[in-house]
Write a protein that holds these residues in place. Structure first.
Motif, mmCIF file in Angstrom:
data_model
loop_
_atom_site.group_PDB
_atom_site.id
_atom_site.type_symbol
_atom_site.label_atom_id
_atom_site.label_comp_id
_atom_site.label_asym_id
_atom_site.label_seq_id
_atom_site.Cartn_x
_atom_site.Cartn_y
_atom_site.Cartn_z
ATOM 1 N N VAL A 6 0.846 -1.200 0.000
ATOM 2 C CA VAL A 6 0.000 0.000 0.000
ATOM 3 C C VAL A 6 0.879 1.247 0.000
ATOM 4 C CG1 VAL A 6 -1.644 1.349 1.388
ATOM 5 C CG2 VAL A 6 -1.999 -1.109 1.059
ATOM 6 N N GLU A 7 1.920 1.230 0.827
ATOM 7 C CA GLU A 7 2.841 2.379 0.899
ATOM 8 C C GLU A 7 3.575 2.574 -0.428
ATOM 9 O OE1 GLU A 7 4.256 5.767 2.382
ATOM 10 O OE2 GLU A 7 2.779 4.497 3.372
ATOM 11 N N ASP A 9 2.511 1.691 -3.387
ATOM 12 C CA ASP A 9 1.538 2.199 -4.355
ATOM 13 C C ASP A 9 1.297 3.691 -4.142
ATOM 14 O OD1 ASP A 9 -0.306 1.520 -6.554
ATOM 15 O OD2 ASP A 9 -1.853 2.155 -5.113
ATOM 16 N N LYS A 10 1.218 4.105 -2.894
ATOM 17 C CA LYS A 10 1.052 5.529 -2.574
ATOM 18 C C LYS A 10 2.255 6.334 -3.096
ATOM 19 C CE LYS A 10 0.745 8.593 1.394
ATOM 20 N NZ LYS A 10 0.906 8.680 2.838
ATOM 21 N N THR A 11 3.456 5.813 -2.900
ATOM 22 C CA THR A 11 4.671 6.478 -3.388
ATOM 23 C C THR A 11 4.644 6.588 -4.903
ATOM 24 O OG1 THR A 11 5.964 5.707 -1.509
ATOM 25 C CG2 THR A 11 7.204 6.345 -3.474
ATOM 26 N N ARG A 13 2.058 6.650 -6.909
ATOM 27 C CA ARG A 13 1.045 7.643 -7.318
ATOM 28 C C ARG A 13 1.560 9.067 -7.083
ATOM 29 N NH1 ARG A 13 0.106 4.357 -10.264
ATOM 30 N NH2 ARG A 13 -0.823 2.448 -9.570
ATOM 31 N N GLU A 14 2.277 9.274 -5.982
ATOM 32 C CA GLU A 14 2.854 10.599 -5.722
ATOM 33 C C GLU A 14 3.923 10.916 -6.766
ATOM 34 O OE1 GLU A 14 4.839 13.285 -2.160
ATOM 35 O OE2 GLU A 14 4.707 11.118 -1.892
#
Length: 161
Positions: A6-7, A9-11, A13-14
């Motif tokens: 999840v982390e 994927d968040k990175t 996307r950022e």
């Protein structure tokens, strides 16, 4: 997905959003440099596009504008100096922008193909985090430099009127 995935994927996307914002802000610089070229040459928009964009390299386009400005603004030292400083700023921005545009990013995997749940620059294995900050700076510096280039172009237009 586990917490690490999840982390990651968040990175990712950022990173996507940051690279996109940096590219668009840099495109504004390239457009403003074209408009300065057009203003200095007094060409029609169509002719200016043909000449300017026949040069494929951003750096060579900037070099063309520098050389043209040196001739056209020879008697206007302050205006020429302002343009040179803004173009110097673009040179600095371009180095990091090129890294953002041409780097290949992906999720890191182990030799066995297991997702290690981190976003890295392929070929170097560097983590995305520090680059996200650099690419945010590209956007911010591009916005600032756009204002400087735009001010120069407005002075050129006023001078021509």
């Amino acid at each position: 997905m586990n917490d690490a995935e999840v982390e990651a994927d968040k990175t990712y996307r950022e990173l996507e959003a940051t690279v996109g914002a940096a590219m668009l802000a840099y495109n504004d610089l390239a457009h403003e440099i074209f408009l300065i070229f057009r203003t200095l040459t007094k060409m029609t928009h169509g002719r200016a596009e043909i000449v300017f964009f026949s040069i494929k390299s951003d750096k060579q386009q900037r070099d063309l504008v520098r050389a043209l400005a040196k001739v056209e603004l020879a008697s206007e030292e302050a205006l020429l100096d302002g343009l040179k400083k803004a173009l110097d700023a673009v040179e600095s921005i371009a180095k990091i922008r090129n890294d953002a545009a041409h780097s290949i990013w992906g999720y890191e995997f182990s030799e066995e193909g297991e997702n290690l749940s981190s976003v890295v620059k392929l070929r170097t294995g560097e983590a995305a985090g520090p680059f996200i900050e650099q690419y945010k700076k590209v956007k911010d510096d591009s916005v600032d430099t756009f204002g400087r280039l735009n001010a120069v172009r407005r002075l050129l237009l006023a001078r021509a009127a």
